[in-house]
Design a protein around this motif. Sequence first.
Motif, short mmCIF file in Angstrom:
data_model
loop_
_atom_site.label_atom_id
_atom_site.label_comp_id
_atom_site.label_asym_id
_atom_site.label_seq_id
_atom_site.Cartn_x
_atom_site.Cartn_y
_atom_site.Cartn_z
N PHE A 39 42.36 22.08 43.78
CA PHE A 39 43.56 21.32 44.11
C PHE A 39 44.25 20.91 42.81
O PHE A 39 43.58 20.51 41.85
N ALA A 40 45.57 21.00 42.78
CA ALA A 40 46.31 20.60 41.58
C ALA A 40 47.73 20.22 41.96
O ALA A 40 48.28 20.69 42.95
N SER A 41 48.31 19.34 41.15
CA SER A 41 49.69 18.91 41.32
C SER A 41 50.23 18.57 39.95
O SER A 41 49.57 18.80 38.92
N SER A 42 51.40 17.97 39.88
CA SER A 42 51.96 17.53 38.61
C SER A 42 51.25 16.29 38.08
O SER A 42 51.57 15.80 36.99
N ASP A 43 50.27 15.77 38.83
CA ASP A 43 49.53 14.58 38.42
C ASP A 43 48.11 14.87 37.95
O ASP A 43 47.46 13.98 37.39
N GLY A 44 47.60 16.08 38.19
CA GLY A 44 46.24 16.39 37.77
C GLY A 44 45.64 17.55 38.51
O GLY A 44 46.33 18.24 39.29
N ALA A 45 44.35 17.79 38.28
CA ALA A 45 43.62 18.88 38.94
C ALA A 45 42.26 18.36 39.37
O ALA A 45 41.62 17.58 38.66
N VAL A 46 41.81 18.80 40.55
CA VAL A 46 40.55 18.35 41.13
C VAL A 46 39.84 19.54 41.75
O VAL A 46 40.47 20.42 42.35
N ALA A 47 38.50 19.57 41.63
CA ALA A 47 37.68 20.57 42.31
C ALA A 47 36.60 19.86 43.10
O ALA A 47 35.93 18.96 42.60
N THR A 48 36.44 20.25 44.37
CA THR A 48 35.40 19.69 45.23
C THR A 48 34.48 20.83 45.67
O THR A 48 34.95 21.89 46.10
N GLN A 49 33.16 20.64 45.57
CA GLN A 49 32.25 21.74 45.83
C GLN A 49 30.85 21.26 46.20
O GLN A 49 30.69 20.12 46.59
N LEU A 56 38.03 15.35 49.87
CA LEU A 56 37.90 14.77 48.54
C LEU A 56 38.94 15.36 47.58
O LEU A 56 39.47 14.65 46.73
N GLY A 57 39.22 16.66 47.72
CA GLY A 57 40.24 17.28 46.90
C GLY A 57 41.65 16.88 47.32
O GLY A 57 42.48 16.50 46.49
N ARG A 58 41.90 16.95 48.62
CA ARG A 58 43.24 16.62 49.12
C ARG A 58 43.61 15.17 48.81
O ARG A 58 44.69 14.87 48.29
N LYS A 59 42.71 14.26 49.15
CA LYS A 59 43.00 12.85 48.92
C LYS A 59 42.95 12.49 47.44
O LYS A 59 43.67 11.59 47.00
N TYR A 63 45.87 10.48 45.79
CA TYR A 63 45.67 9.21 45.09
C TYR A 63 46.23 9.26 43.67
O TYR A 63 46.78 8.26 43.18
N LEU A 64 46.10 10.40 43.01
CA LEU A 64 46.69 10.53 41.67
C LEU A 64 48.21 10.38 41.76
O LEU A 64 48.83 9.74 40.90
N GLY A 65 48.81 10.94 42.79
CA GLY A 65 50.25 10.80 43.00
C GLY A 65 50.66 9.37 43.27
O GLY A 65 51.81 8.98 42.99
N ASP A 66 49.74 8.58 43.81
CA ASP A 66 50.02 7.16 44.07
C ASP A 66 49.85 6.30 42.83
O ASP A 66 50.09 5.08 42.88
N GLY A 67 49.41 6.92 41.73
CA GLY A 67 49.29 6.19 40.48
C GLY A 67 47.90 5.78 40.07
O GLY A 67 47.71 5.14 39.03
N LEU A 68 46.86 6.12 40.87
CA LEU A 68 45.50 5.81 40.48
C LEU A 68 45.05 6.72 39.35
O LEU A 68 45.48 7.88 39.25
N ASP A 72 39.31 6.13 39.07
CA ASP A 72 39.43 5.25 40.23
C ASP A 72 39.61 6.05 41.51
O ASP A 72 39.03 5.72 42.56
N ALA A 73 40.41 7.11 41.44
CA ALA A 73 40.69 7.92 42.63
C ALA A 73 39.43 8.59 43.16
O ALA A 73 39.09 8.47 44.35
N LEU A 74 38.72 9.29 42.30
CA LEU A 74 37.57 10.07 42.76
C LEU A 74 36.35 9.20 43.03
O LEU A 74 35.59 9.46 43.97
N GLU A 75 36.15 8.16 42.24
CA GLU A 75 35.02 7.27 42.50
C GLU A 75 35.19 6.54 43.83
O GLU A 75 34.23 6.37 44.59
N SER A 76 36.42 6.12 44.14
CA SER A 76 36.64 5.43 45.41
C SER A 76 36.39 6.37 46.60
O SER A 76 35.85 5.94 47.62
N LEU A 77 36.75 7.63 46.47
CA LEU A 77 36.50 8.59 47.53
C LEU A 77 35.00 8.83 47.71
O LEU A 77 34.49 8.90 48.84
#
Length: 232
Positions: A39-49, A56-59, A63-68, A72-77
């Motif tokens: 998963f990737a956007s203009s806010d970052g990149a994430v891999a769930t496996q 976990l990847g989608r959210k 969450y990165l788009g929301d400013g986290l 914080d984003a991945l630990e909260s998930l």
Amino acid sequence: MTFSICVRERYTDDDGDDQARYGVAVTTRLPGVGTLCPFASSDGAVATQSLVNVELGRKGIEYLGDGLSIDDALESLLNADEGRDQRQLHGVDIDGTFAFSGDECNDWYGHAVGENYTVAGNLLAGEDVIDDAAAAYESSAHGDAPLAERLIDALAAGHAAGGDKREDLEVQSAALIVTNTETGEDDPYYNDLRVDASETPVADLRETYEAATRGYGAVLEKYAAESNGGAE
């Protein structure tokens, strides 16, 4: 879900503004990994496996788009995920990196974190898979080749070190995504590619990338010529 790499690279655009590009690439001995892991956007990149949880990847990207921050984003998930001990989750944002491997992932499993990247894998032939993928990226991090090409090189290095150890599973897959922070910048067609079912996924991803770059160049040439009235 085998092994993947997430990358952040800062650069200066043609107007002299600071920008960032993000990339994620993955390969596994299962079909269709591109629908599950990267998963990737203009806010970052994430891999769930591992025992993959696509949310976990989608959210994470949401969450990165929301400013986290990525931490914080991945630990909260993960904190809200009852299956976290069987997950691997890692990624990058504009300032940070995050990597997690649950205690119940299948051997060999683990992750590596560099200044601008994360690599993680499970069900691997050994630690060299992660180390060699990381080393391949580090050696090319300041090169001129497009990030998509260098991500494939990192996958190839991990694959050459043994990759996914489940040699009895012949149908495999690979995928990559590259994004950037430039507003209105069109991503070339070769920055979001998947090989969904193949016995040679990394090699096929490279061939797909090379074909896509040729096709993208042909499109640019065609429409540039048409905009000039077809003049040579």
